[in-house]
Design a protein around this motif. Sequence first.
Motif, PDB file in Angstrom:
ATOM      1  N   ARG A 103      58.885  52.530  84.865  1.00 48.16           N
ATOM      2  CA  ARG A 103      57.903  53.204  84.562  1.00 48.16           C
ATOM      3  C   ARG A 103      58.067  54.848  84.669  1.00 48.16           C
ATOM      4  O   ARG A 103      58.862  55.190  85.612  1.00 48.16           O
ATOM      5  CB  ARG A 103      56.640  53.238  85.502  1.00 48.16           C
ATOM      6  N   ASP A 156      53.949  50.290  81.481  1.00 50.47           N
ATOM      7  CA  ASP A 156      55.177  49.978  82.181  1.00 50.47           C
ATOM      8  C   ASP A 156      56.084  49.172  81.130  1.00 50.47           C
ATOM      9  O   ASP A 156      55.692  48.599  80.171  1.00 50.47           O
ATOM     10  CB  ASP A 156      55.122  49.063  83.418  1.00 50.47           C
ATOM     11  N   ILE A 180      55.186  46.812  70.694  1.00 53.69           N
ATOM     12  CA  ILE A 180      54.974  46.256  72.205  1.00 53.69           C
ATOM     13  C   ILE A 180      56.152  45.556  72.744  1.00 53.69           C
ATOM     14  O   ILE A 180      56.792  45.687  73.768  1.00 53.69           O
ATOM     15  CB  ILE A 180      53.879  45.192  72.258  1.00 53.69           C
ATOM     16  N   ALA A 181      56.748  44.532  71.790  1.00 54.19           N
ATOM     17  CA  ALA A 181      58.104  43.762  72.530  1.00 54.19           C
ATOM     18  C   ALA A 181      59.199  44.121  71.620  1.00 54.19           C
ATOM     19  O   ALA A 181      59.222  44.577  70.429  1.00 54.19           O
ATOM     20  CB  ALA A 181      57.717  42.298  72.487  1.00 54.19           C
ATOM     21  N   TRP A 193      61.940  46.338  85.894  1.00 53.86           N
ATOM     22  CA  TRP A 193      60.628  46.766  85.790  1.00 53.86           C
ATOM     23  C   TRP A 193      60.748  48.318  85.935  1.00 53.86           C
ATOM     24  O   TRP A 193      61.305  48.728  86.894  1.00 53.86           O
ATOM     25  CB  TRP A 193      59.811  46.238  86.785  1.00 53.86           C
ATOM     26  N   SER A 234      62.422  43.011  75.969  1.00 50.67           N
ATOM     27  CA  SER A 234      61.728  43.928  76.573  1.00 50.67           C
ATOM     28  C   SER A 234      60.207  43.956  76.274  1.00 50.67           C
ATOM     29  O   SER A 234      60.065  43.847  74.952  1.00 50.67           O
ATOM     30  CB  SER A 234      62.260  45.324  76.717  1.00 50.67           C
ATOM     31  N   ARG A 235      59.274  44.367  76.931  1.00 49.22           N
ATOM     32  CA  ARG A 235      57.920  44.275  76.694  1.00 49.22           C
ATOM     33  C   ARG A 235      57.040  45.337  77.445  1.00 49.22           C
ATOM     34  O   ARG A 235      57.391  45.421  78.534  1.00 49.22           O
ATOM     35  CB  ARG A 235      57.291  43.112  76.633  1.00 49.22           C
ATOM     36  N   ARG A 236      56.228  46.029  76.555  1.00 42.98           N
ATOM     37  CA  ARG A 236      55.195  47.019  77.373  1.00 42.98           C
ATOM     38  C   ARG A 236      54.094  46.199  77.979  1.00 42.98           C
ATOM     39  O   ARG A 236      53.444  45.451  77.252  1.00 42.98           O
ATOM     40  CB  ARG A 236      54.791  48.113  76.420  1.00 42.98           C
ATOM     41  N   VAL A 237      53.894  46.473  79.261  1.00 46.40           N
ATOM     42  CA  VAL A 237      52.660  46.081  79.669  1.00 46.40           C
ATOM     43  C   VAL A 237      51.877  47.088  80.648  1.00 46.40           C
ATOM     44  O   VAL A 237      52.454  47.715  81.621  1.00 46.40           O
ATOM     45  CB  VAL A 237      53.227  45.066  81.036  1.00 46.40           C
ATOM     46  N   TYR A 238      51.220  47.571  80.241  1.00 47.01           N
ATOM     47  CA  TYR A 238      49.993  48.657  80.643  1.00 47.01           C
ATOM     48  C   TYR A 238      50.768  49.878  80.761  1.00 47.01           C
ATOM     49  O   TYR A 238      50.909  50.635  81.927  1.00 47.01           O
ATOM     50  CB  TYR A 238      49.409  48.330  81.957  1.00 47.01           C
ATOM     51  N   VAL A 257      59.161  46.077  80.993  1.00 45.10           N
ATOM     52  CA  VAL A 257      59.405  44.764  81.821  1.00 45.10           C
ATOM     53  C   VAL A 257      60.609  44.315  80.694  1.00 45.10           C
ATOM     54  O   VAL A 257      60.442  44.060  79.590  1.00 45.10           O
ATOM     55  CB  VAL A 257      58.322  43.842  82.077  1.00 45.10           C
TER      56      VAL A 257
END
Length: 212
Positions: free
Chosen positions: A178, A159, A134-135, A176, A153-157, A161
């Motif tokens: 996608r 996407d 995830i991160a 940001w 960096s981190r995955r958010v749904y 970030v």
Amino acid sequence: MTMKASLKGKYDADKTTGVGSFAVNAGDLKLRATMTDATLVAGPTLNGLSLAVEKPGSFIVEYNVPKKDVRFQFMNTVKIAEKSLNLTYIHSRGDNRTIVDGSLLIDSSNKLSANYMVGTNNCKLKYSYAHGGIATFEPCYDLAKNTWDFAVSRRVYGDLVKATYQTSSKLLGMEWSRNSKSSGFKVCASVNLAEEVKTPKLTAETTWNLEM
């Protein structure tokens, strides 16, 4: 035979640019032509046009038409103590510049990489740690500048970030993005903390992909 086309547009406060590419798979090889908006705006001209032959995972030979410059890139993977070491050798004939890049995959979460420009003291060492898929945390040391850069960096749904900080220039950035098979976008914001008036700089990129 598979043909792929992509178009990328970049927008910021100063100018708007575009890059287009067209690729054809011919057996094990991929033939690619890339052009920028400079190729068409005043043209058609040869400005911004490059032609490439690629064998994925093995080599890329790219010819910059207006500069009459050839760029060679060779990739290989070797095993060291049962660990995968990915090596990339890049040489640009025009400016006689050679770069060697290597990354050692320690395990699924940890990776070490180095980038070195032959004949100079330009060398960067980077450590990457992926936490739970995830991160990702990436400190990077620049030997030439004796400074550190940091990225998180981190995955958010779905996407991505990403936050970056360059200690040498005191540049703080946020990104940001996608990506999907057919399209993608990236929005970036950066601010120089060393400036008295900290005005953010914004850029945006959009990519469209088409497979035929």
